[in-house]
Motif scaffolding. Structure first.
Motif, PDB file in Angstrom:
ATOM      1  N   THR A 119       0.824  -1.221   0.000  1.00 16.96           N
ATOM      2  CA  THR A 119       0.000   0.000   0.000  1.00 16.96           C
ATOM      3  C   THR A 119       0.855   1.266   0.000  1.00 16.96           C
ATOM      4  N   ASN A 125      -1.507  -0.538  -6.377  1.00 22.18           N
ATOM      5  CA  ASN A 125      -2.326   0.404  -5.601  1.00 22.18           C
ATOM      6  C   ASN A 125      -2.233   1.827  -6.140  1.00 22.18           C
ATOM      7  N   GLU A 126      -1.060   2.210  -6.612  1.00 24.36           N
ATOM      8  CA  GLU A 126      -0.926   3.539  -7.210  1.00 24.36           C
ATOM      9  C   GLU A 126      -1.794   3.656  -8.460  1.00 24.36           C
ATOM     10  N   LEU A 128      -4.561   1.940  -8.990  1.00 27.12           N
ATOM     11  CA  LEU A 128      -5.956   1.996  -8.536  1.00 27.12           C
ATOM     12  C   LEU A 128      -6.345   3.417  -8.131  1.00 27.12           C
ATOM     13  N   VAL A 129      -5.431   4.107  -7.454  1.00 32.78           N
ATOM     14  CA  VAL A 129      -5.703   5.483  -7.036  1.00 32.78           C
ATOM     15  C   VAL A 129      -5.832   6.402  -8.245  1.00 32.78           C
ATOM     16  N   GLY A 132      -9.135   6.381  -9.917  1.00 32.09           N
ATOM     17  CA  GLY A 132     -10.255   6.786  -9.070  1.00 32.09           C
ATOM     18  C   GLY A 132     -10.682   5.785  -8.035  1.00 32.09           C
ATOM     19  N   GLY A 133      -9.924   4.704  -7.869  1.00 27.26           N
ATOM     20  CA  GLY A 133     -10.276   3.695  -6.874  1.00 27.26           C
ATOM     21  C   GLY A 133      -9.604   3.950  -5.539  1.00 27.26           C
ATOM     22  N   GLU A 134      -9.721   2.967  -4.648  1.00 25.95           N
ATOM     23  CA  GLU A 134      -9.098   3.056  -3.337  1.00 25.95           C
ATOM     24  C   GLU A 134      -8.030   1.974  -3.207  1.00 25.95           C
ATOM     25  N   LYS A 135      -7.056   2.243  -2.351  1.00 25.36           N
ATOM     26  CA  LYS A 135      -5.996   1.264  -2.129  1.00 25.36           C
ATOM     27  C   LYS A 135      -6.544   0.021  -1.449  1.00 25.36           C
ATOM     28  N   ILE A 136      -5.999  -1.122  -1.835  1.00 23.36           N
ATOM     29  CA  ILE A 136      -6.375  -2.406  -1.243  1.00 23.36           C
ATOM     30  C   ILE A 136      -5.147  -2.998  -0.562  1.00 23.36           C
ATOM     31  N   ASN A 137      -5.304  -3.410   0.668  1.00 26.63           N
ATOM     32  CA  ASN A 137      -4.185  -4.013   1.403  1.00 26.63           C
ATOM     33  C   ASN A 137      -4.104  -5.502   1.047  1.00 26.63           C
TER      34      ASN A 137
END
Length: 285
Positions: A119, A125-126, A128-129, A132-137
């Protein structure tokens, strides 16, 4: 030519087998192998009555099933695709490219996965951001653990697994394809009626051998991927043996767990070989 291989198996595979008897003893290093007290099935009773046994068995079974369902067919598919390539230079280039991950240690492979999935600056994850998405662990998620572990196995070992299938495909008589083309068979029908039947026995033999190590999910990979957040779905027999048996010096108990896995593998090999013969294949014995 046979002697080196024979000596290897005698010294490193068959001779150490007498050590399985410590699964029925309370082995103490200072007492030695023969003088340690005999306890019968005590360690097996402890294993089966352990509260974690069902969790460990479930986790191991699911990961092993993932490897059979998703990993095992891929080398066959890749081998078939490579066999259809007519440009020899391209074929060799692709083979070399997909063989390389096999020679990487699991430490490197897991490190690459961490770089992509963390993350804190992880590429996935970058991305996804950015969209327009959110980071996923991913690395601390129960839902993603098995997917990530199976994907790592696929990336690392699929290319290497194609070697035997490509060798089997090289033995197919080219005259069969020529006769099929004369009869109007297209590439798809040649694949279905000539190529696949030609390597069917190889596929079945390798599947039987694979079932022999069905519960061996790979200690190093799983151990490196485990953390406090995903242990519920990631803890398997191999990591359990290390944490309870080896780290705490309980050698007899860890041997009992290993013997249990070996018996399961033996049953699967004998059963699958029996059914292979029932459908007209040779099997492994």
């Amino acid at each position: 030519m046979v002697l080196p291989g024979l000596l290897y198996f005698l010294i490193f595979k068959y001779w150490p087998m007498y050590g399985i008897f410590i699964a029925f003893k309370d082995y103490q290093p200072f007492l030695g192998f023969w003088n340690s007290p005999f306890v019968g099935l005590k360690h097996f009773e402890r294993l089966f009555s352990d509260d974690n046994f069902l969790v460990l068995f479930r986790n191991t079974l699911i990961l092993a099933s993932y490897n059979i369902l998703f990993f095992f067919p891929l080398p066959i598919l890749i081998a078939l695709m490579l066999n259809e390539l007519r440009i020899e230079v391209m074929k060799r280039f692709v083979q070399t490219l997909i063989y390389i991950p096999h020679f990487m240690s699991w430490v490197v492979v897991v490190g690459i996965a961490y770089i992509f999935l963390t993350t804190e600056g992880g590429m996935v994850n970058e991305l996804l951001v950015r969209i327009g998405g959110e980071k996923i662990n991913f690395l601390a998620s129960n839902e993603w653990f098995r997917t990530i572990v199976t994907s790592e196995v696929i990336w690392k070992e699929t290319g290497w697994g194609t070697i035997i299938f490509l060798a089997a495909l090289s033995g197919v008589d080219p005259q069969l394809y020529e006769a099929a083309r004369m009869d109007g068979a297209n590439r798809a029908r040649q694949l279905w009626h000539i190529t696949l039947p030609a390597i069917r026995s190889t596929i079945i033999i390798l599947l039987i051998l694979r079932l022999g190590s069905f519960l061996d999910t790979g200690f190093e990979q799983i151990f490196l991927m485990l953390n406090a957040m995903n242990r519920e779905v990631g803890d398997v027999f191999d990591t359990y043996v290390y944490s309870v048996g080896i780290s705490q010096g309980q050698y007899s108990f860890s041997t009992a767990v290993g013997l249990f896995k070996s018996i399961i593998g033996l049953v699967l090999v004998v059963s699958s070989n029996y059914f292979a013969k029932k459908i007209g294949e040779e099997g492994i014995y």
